[in-house]
Write an enzyme that holds these catalytic residues in place. Structure first.
Site, PDB file in Angstrom:
ATOM      1  N   VAL A 144       0.896  -1.161   0.132  1.00 40.80           N
ATOM      2  CA  VAL A 144       0.067  -0.061   0.124  1.00 40.80           C
ATOM      3  C   VAL A 144       0.860   1.090  -0.165  1.00 40.80           C
ATOM      4  O   VAL A 144       1.879   1.129   0.633  1.00 40.80           O
ATOM      5  CB  VAL A 144      -1.008   0.112   1.393  1.00 40.80           C
ATOM      6  N   GLU A 145       0.511   2.209  -0.803  1.00 45.82           N
ATOM      7  CA  GLU A 145       1.294   3.310  -0.908  1.00 45.82           C
ATOM      8  C   GLU A 145       2.383   4.144   0.221  1.00 45.82           C
ATOM      9  O   GLU A 145       3.264   4.122   0.260  1.00 45.82           O
ATOM     10  CB  GLU A 145       0.698   4.553  -1.786  1.00 45.82           C
ATOM     11  N   PRO A 146       1.459   4.302   1.410  1.00 44.08           N
ATOM     12  CA  PRO A 146       2.005   4.915   2.278  1.00 44.08           C
ATOM     13  C   PRO A 146       3.034   4.291   3.118  1.00 44.08           C
ATOM     14  O   PRO A 146       3.788   4.526   4.185  1.00 44.08           O
ATOM     15  CB  PRO A 146       0.819   5.422   3.280  1.00 44.08           C
TER      16      PRO A 146
END
Length: 553
Positions: free
Chosen positions: A346-348
């Protein structure tokens, strides 16, 4: 030595009119919501500080909270002078900010999340900006919009993008003003100002934002919102994320509701990585499931491609699934007992676990690892991941993609430009048409189109180009565009039709529903008929056989 622990108003009084303020936050995770709202209250009461320029690594808001609450009130004030502009990669969670953008009320710039996140590191290092190939041939390219989301931004150019040439190759240089003040968030601070993040959903870009505010030539102030204050030296060394030298003021939130780990959760140890929850049907039910057979067909075709990749690599595939139909790929892998063959991100920062969606997007239940957001985007931009599957709204003859922009919606690009530009293999996934009246079914190994959508998605012109087909073709990327009735590839000449669903008339059901005629492969293949049954058992058997032949099952 004076204490760094103080009240919000005392801490925020260091912000002056016209300052650039950097604020952490991916939705509500790592968002210093209490500080944001207190700063807004100060302005409403005193008229100061005013004319602020806000920079964030994403958007510290969900609907009705944090900056969306601020912009909702500002929208009703026709002559507001609190905020003059923003640089935020995603503004879709703030309908009021999107309206202010379209009405040209303030400057709005939207870079990719990864570009913005990494810009803080570059700015903190004293470099002129971030140099990257991400954005070439898209709306981020200065020969198009240069990342400006409205006319006032194009005119003011507070944030700008320039084309550079290095060894005969084009690059983009992204530049923005250094922050005068940073508002960040941690969990615990000791009385010296050392900060840990043990109850946060991820680290995000918090450390780098603080560093950027402290960089020369004009070091600024850093204000950190926390939940707890403890005795000097009592935070374990390995838990400290922000050293005291980077923190000027520590403010304790009076209400944990203003320090949420995610939009729907005040706190949950599973999201913070403290508990590895056993997978249960209840947990797996949190994964979005397709309610349309059309979406299931598309997700299934993507899963076939991913499992072929697993078979070829002889290892679990490292990747990213975007919002929309791609999230169903994870659900389907779980249904087929194949989750262990995917290492999803997931991006973060979370790796593995059950990724949440909606206003909780960004966090995951019981992830296997959590890394800082700039480091996660290194995995994407550097092509370290094996694949990505992303949604689309429009595709043009050159294979360019617009994932989300419309004439009345300017949500920002999110992580899409970096992921799609960097991944060595990208499987775009979406319905062939959109709009009202769609009635699509499948049975007996064939697709059944009872009625079609009234909006074409394969258009000559895109609202905005967010993925560049020509750049991807030039760089040798493997690009596939998957729909329920057709699969396209990409070559140096643009889009090429490679597969069609069984039961489909190419002229009537595909070409007549496109604004242009694509290239057509000399040998047009048929999509696997196992996708077109009411039961998913034939698809599972098909994928299992792929993996068994490779010794992966």
């Amino acid at each position: 030595m004076s204490s760094k622990i103080c009240g919000a108003r005392e801490a925020l009084s260091c912000i002056k009119d016209g300052d650039t303020v950097a604020v952490s936050g991916f939705n509500l995770t790592t968002a210093p919501e209490y500080l944001i709202l207190e700063l807004f209250e100060m302005w409403k009461e005193t008229g100061h500080p005013k004319n602020l320029f806000i920079i964030s690594d994403t958007l510290p808001a969900v609907p009705g909270r944090a900056f969306d609450k601020v912009f909702s009130e500002l929208y009703e004030m026709k002559d507001q002078d609190f905020i003059r502009g923003v640089l935020m990669p995603f503004i879709g969670w703030s309908p009021a900010l999107m309206k202010m953008t379209l009405e040209n009320r303030i400057e709005v710039y939207s870079w990719a999340i990864g570009t913005c996140s990494y810009w803080f590191r570059e700015a903190a290092s004293g470099r002129p900006g971030i140099i990257t190939k991400v954005g070439l041939g898209t709306f981020l390219d200065p020969r198009q919009d240069g990342g400006a989301s409205n006319e006032i931004a194009k005119e003011k150019k507070t944030c700008k993008v320039s084309v550079m040439e290095i060894d005969g190759e084009e690059w983009l240089l992204y530049q923005a003003p250094l922050p005068d003040v940073a508002l960040v968030r941690g969990t615990t601070a000791d009385t010296d100002g050392y900060v840990s993040m043990e109850e946060e959903g991820f680290y995000g870009t918090v450390l780098n934002i603080a560093q950027a505010a402290k960089a020369q030539p004009n070091p600024g102030k850093v204000i950190c919102q926390v939940k707890y204050v403890v005795q000097k030296g009592s935070i374990p060394t390995r838990d400290v994320i922000i050293p005291r030298a980077l923190v000027d003021h520590v403010v304790v939130t009076p209400d944990e509701d203003l320090h949420r780990i995610a939009g729907s959760y005040v706190y949950d140890p599973r999201l913070a990585g403290h508990i590895k929850a056993q997978k249960t049907k209840e947990l797996e039910a949190l994964l979005p499931t397709p309610d349309k057979i059309r979406d299931r067909i598309v997700a299934g075709r993507v899963l076939i491609e991913v499992m072929k990749l697993v078979a070829n690599l002889k290892k679990p595939a490292f990747g990213n699934l975007g919002i929309g139909i791609p999230v169903y790929v994870s659900w389907m892998a779980g249904e087929f007992g194949l989750s262990d063959l995917l290492t999803l991100t997931v991006e973060p920062g979370p790796v593995g676990g059950i990724a949440l969606v909606g206003q909780d997007f960004g966090v995951a239940i019981s992830p296997a690892a959590i890394i800082p957001m700039p480091d996660m985007f290194t995995n994407y931009e550097g092509g370290i991941i094996d694949f990505a599957s992303l949604g689309f709204m429009q595709i043009d003859p050159k294979g360019n993609v617009n994932p989300s922009y419309s004439p009345v919606r300017v949500s920002g690009p999110g992580g899409f430009p970096v992921i799609s530009a960097g991944s060595p293999r990208t499987y775009f996934a979406g319905g062939f048409t959109a709009g009202k009246g769609i009635d699509i079914d499948a049975d007996g190994g064939k697709l059944i189109i009872n009625s079609d959508g009234n909006i074409t998605k394969f258009n000559n012109e895109l609202v905005k180009i967010v993925f560049s087909g020509p750049e991807a073709a030039k760089n040798g990327k493997e690009i596939i565009y998957v729909t329920e009735r057709a699969v396209f590839g990409l070559n140096e000449n643009g889009l090429i039709l490679k597969e069609v669903a069984p039961g489909v008339d190419v002229e009537k059901d595909i070409l007549a529903k496109m604004d242009f005629k694509p290239q057509i492969a000399d040998k047009l293949e048929t999509m696997p008929e196992v996708l077109f049954h009411q039961s998913m058992d034939p698809l599972k058997e098909y994928i299992d056989n792929i993996l068994k032949e490779a010794g992966m099952l």
